[in-house]
Design a protein around this motif. Structure first.
Motif, PDB file in Angstrom:
ATOM      1  N   SER A 140       4.828  10.310   1.609  1.00 35.75           N
ATOM      2  CA  SER A 140       3.989   9.112   1.647  1.00 35.75           C
ATOM      3  C   SER A 140       4.826   7.904   2.064  1.00 35.75           C
ATOM      4  O   SER A 140       6.066   7.927   1.995  1.00 35.75           O
ATOM      5  CB  SER A 140       3.344   8.863   0.279  1.00 35.75           C
ATOM      6  OG  SER A 140       4.340   8.591  -0.702  1.00 35.75           O
ATOM      7  N   LEU A 193       0.825  -1.194   0.000  1.00 32.50           N
ATOM      8  CA  LEU A 193       0.000   0.000   0.000  1.00 32.50           C
ATOM      9  C   LEU A 193       0.865   1.252   0.000  1.00 32.50           C
ATOM     10  O   LEU A 193       1.945   1.261   0.603  1.00 32.50           O
ATOM     11  CB  LEU A 193      -0.903   0.023   1.240  1.00 32.50           C
ATOM     12  CG  LEU A 193      -1.716  -1.248   1.537  1.00 32.50           C
ATOM     13  CD1 LEU A 193      -2.431  -1.091   2.874  1.00 32.50           C
ATOM     14  CD2 LEU A 193      -2.697  -1.530   0.416  1.00 32.50           C
ATOM     15  N   ARG A 194       0.373   2.287  -0.676  1.00 32.62           N
ATOM     16  CA  ARG A 194       1.014   3.604  -0.573  1.00 32.62           C
ATOM     17  C   ARG A 194       0.088   4.495   0.241  1.00 32.62           C
ATOM     18  O   ARG A 194      -1.070   4.702  -0.129  1.00 32.62           O
ATOM     19  CB  ARG A 194       1.264   4.206  -1.951  1.00 32.62           C
ATOM     20  CG  ARG A 194       1.901   5.600  -1.894  1.00 32.62           C
ATOM     21  CD  ARG A 194       2.682   5.897  -3.152  1.00 32.62           C
ATOM     22  NE  ARG A 194       3.853   5.015  -3.273  1.00 32.62           N
ATOM     23  CZ  ARG A 194       4.551   4.860  -4.388  1.00 32.62           C
ATOM     24  NH1 ARG A 194       4.208   5.525  -5.491  1.00 32.62           N
ATOM     25  NH2 ARG A 194       5.596   4.046  -4.419  1.00 32.62           N
ATOM     26  N   SER A 248      -8.813   8.267  -1.235  1.00 34.99           N
ATOM     27  CA  SER A 248      -7.579   8.484  -1.989  1.00 34.99           C
ATOM     28  C   SER A 248      -6.334   8.502  -1.109  1.00 34.99           C
ATOM     29  O   SER A 248      -5.218   8.592  -1.624  1.00 34.99           O
ATOM     30  CB  SER A 248      -7.673   9.816  -2.750  1.00 34.99           C
ATOM     31  OG  SER A 248      -7.843  10.900  -1.831  1.00 34.99           O
ATOM     32  N   THR A 301      -3.467   3.898  -1.615  1.00 36.84           N
ATOM     33  CA  THR A 301      -3.484   3.315  -2.958  1.00 36.84           C
ATOM     34  C   THR A 301      -2.902   1.909  -2.901  1.00 36.84           C
ATOM     35  O   THR A 301      -1.858   1.691  -2.275  1.00 36.84           O
ATOM     36  CB  THR A 301      -2.645   4.160  -3.935  1.00 36.84           C
ATOM     37  OG1 THR A 301      -3.158   5.496  -3.953  1.00 36.84           O
ATOM     38  CG2 THR A 301      -2.686   3.581  -5.339  1.00 36.84           C
ATOM     39  N   ALA A 337      -6.343  -4.376  -6.127  1.00 36.11           N
ATOM     40  CA  ALA A 337      -6.495  -3.001  -6.628  1.00 36.11           C
ATOM     41  C   ALA A 337      -7.720  -2.888  -7.516  1.00 36.11           C
ATOM     42  O   ALA A 337      -8.494  -1.916  -7.421  1.00 36.11           O
ATOM     43  CB  ALA A 337      -5.238  -2.589  -7.392  1.00 36.11           C
ATOM     44  N   ARG A 385     -11.156  -0.622  -6.925  1.00 42.16           N
ATOM     45  CA  ARG A 385     -11.645   0.318  -7.934  1.00 42.16           C
ATOM     46  C   ARG A 385     -13.091   0.008  -8.319  1.00 42.16           C
ATOM     47  O   ARG A 385     -13.922   0.915  -8.448  1.00 42.16           O
ATOM     48  CB  ARG A 385     -10.749   0.274  -9.174  1.00 42.16           C
ATOM     49  CG  ARG A 385      -9.446   1.032  -9.027  1.00 42.16           C
ATOM     50  CD  ARG A 385      -8.765   1.223 -10.367  1.00 42.16           C
ATOM     51  NE  ARG A 385      -8.309  -0.058 -10.923  1.00 42.16           N
ATOM     52  CZ  ARG A 385      -7.106  -0.566 -10.716  1.00 42.16           C
ATOM     53  NH1 ARG A 385      -6.234   0.073  -9.952  1.00 42.16           N
ATOM     54  NH2 ARG A 385      -6.772  -1.712 -11.253  1.00 42.16           N
TER      55      ARG A 385
END
Length: 318
Positions: free
Chosen positions: A267, A242-243, A289, A292, A300, A304
């Protein structure tokens, strides 16, 4: 009380005892202090390395005792046989440390902490800060039970919330110790279910009952240092990279994550294991947001798709 704590209390009591009983024999001192002759010899050797900062010859406690154990005499106590006198700065520092310690669940006895705080505050001529709750006053029944099980070396039945699995489960554990990692307190214990050492965060222990049987973790587990690699969770579980945006960096303190990288924009890249893809997707949707999914691609895509579905539902109700 753990073995190290018991020894600390005994060492603190030994110097005034020996001062009050000059020339006491090994056998008599061992009997009065409630230890074996061999343990007394180890304690005396330890005391000769204690004293004031500096560690030079004149800074350490000086004890004279012969090999035949006929007499023990304290030549220089370094003030350990006199009441402790604190400066105002030392007292303030000690009070801050006690309050910080009391705020971490499971590490100390709240009653003992309150008593120590009251004594230091009275000696310093101060009063508790206005509106500050009594130290340790909010200890839960579960935390008290865990502390008691560690102290009395008893097995423990716990109800524990696993963040990565989003589930509450029951298990029986053999407590080893309470440990502090990154300002969070954990019970380190042998999990009979997993047949291995596990770390249980105190604020996720929902209930705890001390069992009428001794705690019996394997000796190698007791002797080993705390393994923070346990935070990597079950290697059989899938892991997401994850970011995380700077404003959501607190996630690393609440969820079982492993920091991978700190990026130039502030980040963070972190790895998090999970048992349910659906649960992980719901969790990440809540952060919008701010988080990510870098991998796996399937997760992912699911996040989405779920976000798009939520937006469509919102448009229909608008």
């Amino acid at each position: 009380m753990t073995g190290s704590s018991e020894r600390l209390v005994r060492l603190l009591n030994m110097v005034p005892y020996l001062r009050a009983n000059p020339g006491v024999s090994y056998d008599q001192a061992a009997a009065d202090l409630g230890v074996s002759r061999n343990q007394l010899a180890k304690d005396l050797a330890q005391l000769t390395f204690c004293g004031l900062p500096g560690g030079a010859g004149g800074d350490l406690i000086d004890i004279c005792y012969d090999d035949d154990g006929l007499a023990i005499d304290v030549l220089d106590s370094q003030g350990m046989d006199h009441p402790l006198r604190l400066t105002s700065t030392e007292a303030a520092t000690l009070l801050l440390a006690l309050r910080a310690l009391a705020d971490v669940p499971g590490l100390v006895d709240p009653a003992a902490t309150r008593s120590a705080l009251a004594k230091v505050e009275a000696a310093a001529g101060g009063v508790p800060p206005e509106g500050h709750p009594p130290a340790g006053a909010q200890e839960s029944a579960a935390v008290a039970a865990v502390r008691a099980a560690v102290r009395d070396r008893c097995a423990l039945s716990i109800e524990y919330y696993s963040a990565s699995r989003d589930a509450l489960g029951s298990r029986v554990v053999d407590p080893i110790r309470v440990t502090l990692i990154d300002n969070q307190s954990y019970l380190e214990a042998w999990s009979r279910e997993a047949d291995g050492v596990r770390l249980f965060r105190f604020d996720r222990i929902q209930a705890a009952v001390m069992l009428d049987e001794p705690s019996a973790p394997p000796e190698p587990a007791v002797a080993a240092e705390t393994d923070t690699g346990l935070f990597n969770a079950d290697p059989a579980l899938p892991s997401a990279t994850l970011r995380i945006a700077p404003d959501s960096a607190w996630m690393l303190e609440y969820y079982p994550m492993r920091l991978l990288a700190e990026n130039a924009d502030g980040s963070l890249d972190a790895a998090m294991t999970y048992a349910s893809e659906a649960w992980m997707s719901r969790l990440l949707l809540g952060f919008g947001s701010a988080v990510t999914v870098l991998e796996p691609a399937a997760l992912a895509e699911q996040v989405r798709a779920a976000a798009a579905e939520a937006l469509r539902a919102y448009d229909l109700t608008d």
